[in-house]
Design a protein around this motif. Sequence first.
Motif, PDB file in Angstrom:
ATOM      1  N   ARG A 148      -6.916  -5.073  -3.977  1.00  0.00           N
ATOM      2  CA  ARG A 148      -6.014  -4.224  -4.752  1.00  0.00           C
ATOM      3  C   ARG A 148      -5.719  -4.878  -6.095  1.00  0.00           C
ATOM      4  O   ARG A 148      -5.638  -6.099  -6.199  1.00  0.00           O
ATOM      5  N   ARG A 204      -3.855   6.217 -10.837  1.00  0.00           N
ATOM      6  CA  ARG A 204      -3.062   5.125 -10.262  1.00  0.00           C
ATOM      7  C   ARG A 204      -3.060   5.148  -8.745  1.00  0.00           C
ATOM      8  O   ARG A 204      -2.648   4.177  -8.109  1.00  0.00           O
ATOM      9  N   TRP A 205      -3.451   6.263  -8.156  1.00  0.00           N
ATOM     10  CA  TRP A 205      -3.531   6.299  -6.688  1.00  0.00           C
ATOM     11  C   TRP A 205      -4.738   5.509  -6.170  1.00  0.00           C
ATOM     12  O   TRP A 205      -4.843   5.253  -4.994  1.00  0.00           O
ATOM     13  N   GLN A 232       0.412   3.892  -1.416  1.00  0.00           N
ATOM     14  CA  GLN A 232      -0.376   5.125  -1.366  1.00  0.00           C
ATOM     15  C   GLN A 232      -0.474   5.661   0.064  1.00  0.00           C
ATOM     16  O   GLN A 232      -0.428   6.869   0.285  1.00  0.00           O
ATOM     17  N   PRO A 260      -6.057   2.125  -5.938  1.00  0.00           N
ATOM     18  CA  PRO A 260      -5.515   0.784  -6.192  1.00  0.00           C
ATOM     19  C   PRO A 260      -6.585  -0.237  -6.541  1.00  0.00           C
ATOM     20  O   PRO A 260      -6.261  -1.391  -6.817  1.00  0.00           O
ATOM     21  N   ASP A 277       0.846  -1.205   0.000  1.00  0.00           N
ATOM     22  CA  ASP A 277       0.000   0.000   0.000  1.00  0.00           C
ATOM     23  C   ASP A 277       0.879   1.253   0.000  1.00  0.00           C
ATOM     24  O   ASP A 277       0.941   1.983   0.980  1.00  0.00           O
ATOM     25  N   ASP A 301      -0.126  -2.829  -9.467  1.00  0.00           N
ATOM     26  CA  ASP A 301       0.209  -1.415  -9.675  1.00  0.00           C
ATOM     27  C   ASP A 301       0.589  -1.145 -11.126  1.00  0.00           C
ATOM     28  O   ASP A 301       0.958  -2.046 -11.854  1.00  0.00           O
TER      29      ASP A 301
END
Lengths: 403, 335
Positions: B52, B80-81, A66, B83, A64, B55
């Motif tokens: 998720r 892209r932030w 982010q 997920p 994660d 990425d």
Amino acid sequence: MSLATPDPTVEAPALDVDPFGPEILADPIPFHERLRAAGPVVHLPRYDVYAMGRYAEVHAALVDWQRFQSAAGVGLSNFRSEKPWRPPSLLLETDPPHHDAPRHVLEPILNPRALRALRPRWETAAEELVEDLLERERFDAVSNLAERFPLRVFPDAVGIPEEGRENLLPYGDHLFNAFGPVNALVEKGLPRIAGVSGWVNEQCRREVLSADGFGARIWEASDCGDITAEQAPLVVRSLLSAGVDTTVHALGAVMAGFLSSPEQWERLRAEPARARVAFDEAIRWESPVQTFFRTATCDVRVGDVVVPEGRKILMFLGSANNDPSRWERPEEFDLDRDPSGHVGFGMGIHQCVGQHVARMEAECVLHALARRVKKIEPDGIPVRHLNNTLRGFSSLPARLVAR
Amino acid sequence: MSLSSSPAAAGRPAPVVASVGASGRVALVVTAKDPVADGVVRLRLEAPGGLRLPDWTPGAHIDLGLPNGLTRQYSLCGDRWDPRSYEIAVLREPDGRGGSAFVHDHLAVGDGIEVGGPRNHFPLVPADRYLFVAGGIGITPMLPMIEQATMLDTPWSLLYGGRRRVSMAFVDRLARWGDRVTLWPQDSHGLLDLASAVDAEPSGTKIYCCGPAPLLAAVESVCTDRPVGHLRIERFEAREQGPPVRTTGYEVELARTGTVLGIQPGDSVLDALAAAGAPVLASCRQGVCGTCETTVLAGTPDHRDSLLDEAQRRRNDCFYPCVSRSASDRLVLDL
């Protein structure tokens, strides 16, 4: 997953210990048990940071990016408020979008396909190493093997000159100590670090690097603008920082595994193709890289606890890799286990970009050993090497019996 | 070699990342489908259970494995932030081979779909400035690039051409960038004036272009004086190739099994591998998507793909068996 349960917020349980103290660094296992038992996230008042030790939460946080950022530093020092001791790594200590270009450049240089050309040379080097060990009555699996092999093949692969390579280990050792608090381990490295780090920086210049190594490939990427000419030496530096000590301790770990579990050596001899599994299992079992910090980019709920924005969280990779809720009999080094999913190389966008290099080094050494060696026996008491981030040995006295 | 999966007694923790199956793909669900211009729909894809997704970086595309057996590549154009979802936009190609028509006519919210990737052959690299040139649906990879260029404080401008204003997607989303964006509908403005746009850019500008083949050819022709690597192109159609190097057959050796296949000059290596029981996962079959990338251990490939640049071709270490062939008598593959 418990990163977002609707329960009311509670204080994180506190553990009043110093995870960077010599007792825990020498034997972190009992502390890891306490850490996992205390909850999904705990508070360490000694450093006023949060910590996680369970596999589920560590794994979830590592992927994660982010919410658990790296650009504030993956050590104790918070780059939001403190100046880093060296220019931050373009890979380890950045987040997207700054992380993207260096990672894009390094991945194809270090992928298994690109490495294949090096294999014959590394196999020869491994065979020579094992022949040399067999000529010795006794040897040290750290100084004579785990340190020697990477220091022989890796700097060549990067393309740095012979002279001064003795600086690589002290540099790496200090770098990994410096992710922790300024304790005696850091202070021990301080007198030499300016010189050693100056030498390392010098090796990252284009003129110094050989034409055919990873370093030259990184500079070539700057020629077509995939990274800038200012970024290129820092990307080379990442190889020299992250590619030596980690592999040394990982090779030490796999040797420690065979020394403590002779039946596993039999297993490998019977089926040398398990060398790759053995290496990843050793990384799960010992976790040469024990810890890295992340920083919360917002208030992050972990279980019932909210970690406030801007706070550091210490990820215990070694504890996650030995979490009995994820691994059966985690304390056993077992070649029949599937170690896939261990977080010893990290996980997510920051997962070790050089892992294939380490795996190929280990595979060459283990294959050469399996071909020539019947038994590997302990020949003295292993000595731990203490480092704020790394777990490893300074000595593993051993004896080999030829086939 | 088999390994016990050794799930712990207490059970494995629930996954946090959608898992990639044996096909190399993840199973996603269409959670939104909206028209965003004449002939263009935007899809949102998510994993069941809100896991998720793998990425990605701006410029990346995914493979959409359609239930009718076709696979198509689409650039990711979302955030892209986030997920947990992928966003793509699909233009109905009236002359296409049925992929986009299927998406438009049959794919519905709630449908499951297999997604491969993401892969990125079009990464955003550092620059003093960016000039983004988009033709039609070629706008999709530019959207996340624009967000990131802004985040990096790198000046940028966008030249966006389309047939008609109403056929140009995401015009509303671009409105907030003011005069950094130049919209150029062909019916009212004619063809893009690429020469002026490129000439106006200083030497440190990196030019990103995605769109139909004639646009890519046009931008290449006005960028010949630009430094190496300063023009970056995303191809969804294959590049024109010269005649094959060989007119005679050759051998392909599969190093892991020692199998040697005789390949006739007109045969596809990909098909020969499948016929020999060593299939390689492929997708576009045009040398565009990179799915079938195969490692070359010895021999010299006759590269006929639209992916590798000259330096990568000279390394002779990989090739795409869907379109590429051998220049040497024998090609040894890591299969």
